[in-house]
Design an enzyme around this catalytic site. Structure first.
Site, PDB file in Angstrom:
ATOM      1  N   SER A  84      16.130  20.982 -15.712  1.00 64.08           N
ATOM      2  CA  SER A  84      15.012  21.863 -16.028  1.00 64.08           C
ATOM      3  C   SER A  84      15.570  23.158 -16.590  1.00 64.08           C
ATOM      4  O   SER A  84      16.670  23.582 -16.223  1.00 64.08           O
ATOM      5  CB  SER A  84      14.220  22.141 -14.752  1.00 64.08           C
ATOM      6  OG  SER A  84      13.574  23.387 -14.849  1.00 64.08           O
TER       7      SER A  84
ATOM      8  N   LYS B 189      16.993  20.723 -10.445  1.00 66.52           N
ATOM      9  CA  LYS B 189      16.288  19.519 -10.906  1.00 66.52           C
ATOM     10  C   LYS B 189      17.160  18.533 -11.668  1.00 66.52           C
ATOM     11  O   LYS B 189      18.049  18.901 -12.425  1.00 66.52           O
ATOM     12  CB  LYS B 189      15.123  19.934 -11.824  1.00 66.52           C
ATOM     13  CG  LYS B 189      14.071  20.767 -11.114  1.00 66.52           C
ATOM     14  CD  LYS B 189      12.956  19.938 -10.535  1.00 66.52           C
ATOM     15  CE  LYS B 189      12.230  19.211 -11.600  1.00 66.52           C
ATOM     16  NZ  LYS B 189      10.829  19.440 -11.630  1.00 66.52           N
TER      17      LYS B 189
ATOM     18  N   GLU C 252      10.130   8.104 -17.056  1.00 62.84           N
ATOM     19  CA  GLU C 252       8.794   8.649 -17.328  1.00 62.84           C
ATOM     20  C   GLU C 252       8.340   8.315 -18.743  1.00 62.84           C
ATOM     21  O   GLU C 252       7.176   7.974 -18.984  1.00 62.84           O
ATOM     22  CB  GLU C 252       8.796  10.167 -17.144  1.00 62.84           C
ATOM     23  CG  GLU C 252       8.979  10.591 -15.694  1.00 62.84           C
ATOM     24  CD  GLU C 252       9.188  12.094 -15.593  1.00 62.84           C
ATOM     25  OE1 GLU C 252       8.254  12.779 -15.167  1.00 62.84           O
ATOM     26  OE2 GLU C 252      10.282  12.578 -15.951  1.00 62.84           O
TER      27      GLU C 252
ATOM     28  N   HIS D  60       0.835  -1.215   0.000  1.00 62.17           N
ATOM     29  CA  HIS D  60       0.000   0.000   0.000  1.00 62.17           C
ATOM     30  C   HIS D  60       0.870   1.267   0.000  1.00 62.17           C
ATOM     31  O   HIS D  60       0.430   2.316   0.478  1.00 62.17           O
ATOM     32  CB  HIS D  60      -0.950   0.056   1.209  1.00 62.17           C
ATOM     33  CG  HIS D  60      -1.724  -1.206   1.432  1.00 62.17           C
ATOM     34  ND1 HIS D  60      -2.968  -1.420   0.893  1.00 62.17           N
ATOM     35  CD2 HIS D  60      -1.408  -2.337   2.115  1.00 62.17           C
ATOM     36  CE1 HIS D  60      -3.402  -2.624   1.258  1.00 62.17           C
ATOM     37  NE2 HIS D  60      -2.463  -3.202   1.986  1.00 62.17           N
TER      38      HIS D  60
ATOM     39  N   LYS E  45      -0.215  -3.990 -39.484  1.00 64.37           N
ATOM     40  CA  LYS E  45       1.236  -3.789 -39.588  1.00 64.37           C
ATOM     41  C   LYS E  45       1.757  -2.594 -38.811  1.00 64.37           C
ATOM     42  O   LYS E  45       2.699  -2.720 -38.020  1.00 64.37           O
ATOM     43  CB  LYS E  45       1.649  -3.695 -41.048  1.00 64.37           C
ATOM     44  CG  LYS E  45       1.689  -5.057 -41.675  1.00 64.37           C
ATOM     45  CD  LYS E  45       1.836  -5.012 -43.157  1.00 64.37           C
ATOM     46  CE  LYS E  45       1.067  -6.165 -43.740  1.00 64.37           C
ATOM     47  NZ  LYS E  45      -0.390  -6.073 -43.525  1.00 64.37           N
TER      48      LYS E  45
HETATM   49  N1  ARG Z   1      -1.111  -4.998 -48.485  1.00 67.57           N
HETATM   50  C1  ARG Z   1      -1.926  -6.069 -48.092  1.00 67.57           C
HETATM   51  C2  ARG Z   1      -1.880  -6.227 -46.580  1.00 67.57           C
HETATM   52  O1  ARG Z   1      -1.028  -5.647 -46.008  1.00 67.57           O
HETATM   53  C3  ARG Z   1      -1.443  -7.322 -48.722  1.00 67.57           C
HETATM   54  C4  ARG Z   1      -2.500  -8.352 -48.993  1.00 67.57           C
HETATM   55  C5  ARG Z   1      -3.363  -7.870 -50.053  1.00 67.57           C
HETATM   56  N2  ARG Z   1      -4.251  -8.849 -50.563  1.00 67.57           N
HETATM   57  C6  ARG Z   1      -5.266  -8.509 -51.316  1.00 67.57           C
HETATM   58  N3  ARG Z   1      -6.001  -9.430 -51.778  1.00 67.57           N
HETATM   59  N4  ARG Z   1      -5.553  -7.265 -51.561  1.00 67.57           N
HETATM   60  O2  ARG Z   1      -2.667  -6.881 -45.968  1.00 67.57           O
END
Ligand code: ARG
Length: 458
Positions: A277, A283, A290, A156, A325
């Site tokens: 600072s 500081k 952080e 705590h 991605k």
């Molecule tokens: N650029 C697409 C992705 O990152 C690749 C796969 C695309 N496939 C398709 N049938 N358009 O997912």
């Protein structure tokens, strides 16, 4: 660049739609994996007789030259390409002519993108594991240095019982060991080849998926083609492992911020890992800690983004999945940067032992040991607990500590007290006596350290 799929339509896309669709700005980082995957695919096509060995050789030579030229910078990405897959395929055909158009036999971008991403994340998970291992070794080394340095342990955020700084640090090593275990488990599920699932249904060509998977170092192949192109569990799992690592770093960061504050003064960070600072000359700010704490929120965001993208998608591939991605790349980049700088910060921080010891001496954190002492004299724990509580109240009221009460004062509370009580409440003794497995006693911390070293140096 003309569209690889022009046919049903003329491939002329609105400029804004084209830019919106394109993933090249971020998936170009997959180029090595894409090309290596294509080389294995060409070899498989040659090996199975789907194309001639000469054609396969032309494809692999052309692909290798593209790889070399991208590596050296002799070839630049064409921003007009739709994604890394079409860029490589189109460049190949420009270089070696019509035979280049045979590369995409018996595959689809749907299995190709899953393949590239699995290959890339396999490497990243190894890199992250290595960085976690390095940090765990650094923390273990620091724990060894501080295995007998006494500090207050907290619950705590109230001073609770004395522990050693080494023991506290080893708690983080245990977390990092679990992180490594999680990563290796996830890697096993990343390392399954989707190539050959094609668009979603497999193919009529007599392909050899096992040959291709083996060439690319996969341990297994996806056993259902619809699943093979639909699955992004491995992305989610990796970001979730990374999120847990970040959560651990963030808790550690929070403690570093507290410990380096003027209120605690338990540690001093090296100048190389702090900032000053612009107006307050006194500081020394723990910015690195952080920022790591702050970036944890960002990685959680990456996890939530992919989970949410996937939750409503029908099988199989949907373009929504292109959104995986940037999130997973960001999570990987962020955790790698955090681990690197965190390692430097922890490796160079200094424990202010006297301050830790002083904090441990105030606040009656040896009161449990006082109770245990009475238990040793035959009292039931609950009774001993009550007496000790009264003694603490008395000492606090009179500005004394358990170490500085006189034998007469102790005897007022129970006739069982003798001079042995001073050894019982001595902080160093309190710590070294805690030799239960996993306890804070120095020998137990030493056992933890050798266990961690054994795992980490394997
Ligand atoms: N650029 C697409 C992705 O990152 C690749 C796969 C695309 N496939 C398709 N049938 N358009 O997912």
């Amino acid at each position: 660049m003309a569209k690889i799929w022009a046919g049903r339509t003329d491939g002329a896309v609105d400029v804004s739609a084209d830019g919106f669709n394109s993933s090249l700005p971020f998936d170009k980082r997959l180029y090595r994996n894409d090309i290596k995957g294509s080389i294995a695919h060409a070899e498989m096509l040659g090996h199975t007789g789907i194309i001639t060995e000469e054609e396969a050789a032309a494809l692999t030579d052309g692909l290798s030259s593209i790889l070399d030229d991208l590596d050296s910078g002799a070839l630049e990405f064409d921003p007009a390409a739709e994604d890394i897959h079409s860029f490589v395929e189109q460049t190949l055909t420009e270089r070696i002519g019509d035979v280049g158009k045979k590369l995409h036999t018996a595959r689809s971008r749907n299995d190709q993108v899953a393949l590239d991403l699995r290959m890339y994340l396999r490497e990243k998970s190894d890199e992250i594991s290595e960085a976690v291992r390095t940090l765990a070794l650094t923390v273990t080394k620091r724990a060894e240095e501080y295995k007998a340095v006494i500090m207050p342990g907290y619950t705590h955020l109230q001073r609770a019982q004395p522990i050693t700084f080494g023991h506290h640090l080893m708690a983080y090593v245990m977390m990092l060991l679990r992180d490594l275990d999680r990563l290796s488990d996830t890697r096993r599920r990343i390392n399954v080849s989707p190539i050959g699932c094609c668009a979603l249904a497999g193919t009529t060509y007599r392909t050899d998926r096992y040959f291709e998977a083996e060439k690319l170092g996969f341990e297994a192949v996806a056993l259902n083609s619809v699943d093979g192109v639909s699955d992004r569990d491995f992305v989610i799992e990796l970001i979730s492992d990374i999120s847990v690592i970040m959560m651990h770093l963030s808790r550690f960061s929070e403690e570093i911020c507290l410990w380096s504050s003027f209120e605690f003064r338990f540690i001093e960070l090296s100048d190389a890992f702090t900032t000053g600072s612009s107006i307050m000359p006194q500081k020394k700010n723990p910015d690195i800690a952080e920022l790591v704490r702050g970036k944890t929120g960002r990685v959680y965001g990456d996890l939530l983004a992919v989970l949410t993208t996937m939750k409503g998608l029908p099988l199989a591939y949907n373009k929504d999945m292109q959104e995986d991605k940037e999130a997973v790349f960001d999570a990987c980049d962020t955790v790698l940067k955090c681990l690197e700088v965190f390692n430097g910060m922890v490796g160079s921080m200094k424990a202010l032992k006297d301050n830790m010891r002083k904090a441990a001496s105030d606040g009656f954190i040896n009161a449990t040991d006082l109770a245990d002492y009475l238990v040793g004299k035959g009292l039931p724990f609950r009774t001993a607990y009550k007496i000790s509580g009264k003694i603490v109240a008395y000492a606090a009221e009179n500005g004394k500590t358990l170490e500085s009460l006189s034998p007469e004062e102790y005897k007022e509370f129970s006739p069982l007290f003798d001079d042995g009580v001073y050894a019982a409440v001595d902080l160093y003794n309190c710590v070294t006596r805690r030799i239960s497995a996993g306890g804070t006693g120095v020998s137990s911390v030493e056992a933890q350290i050798s266990y961690a070293k054994e795992v980490l140096e394997k």
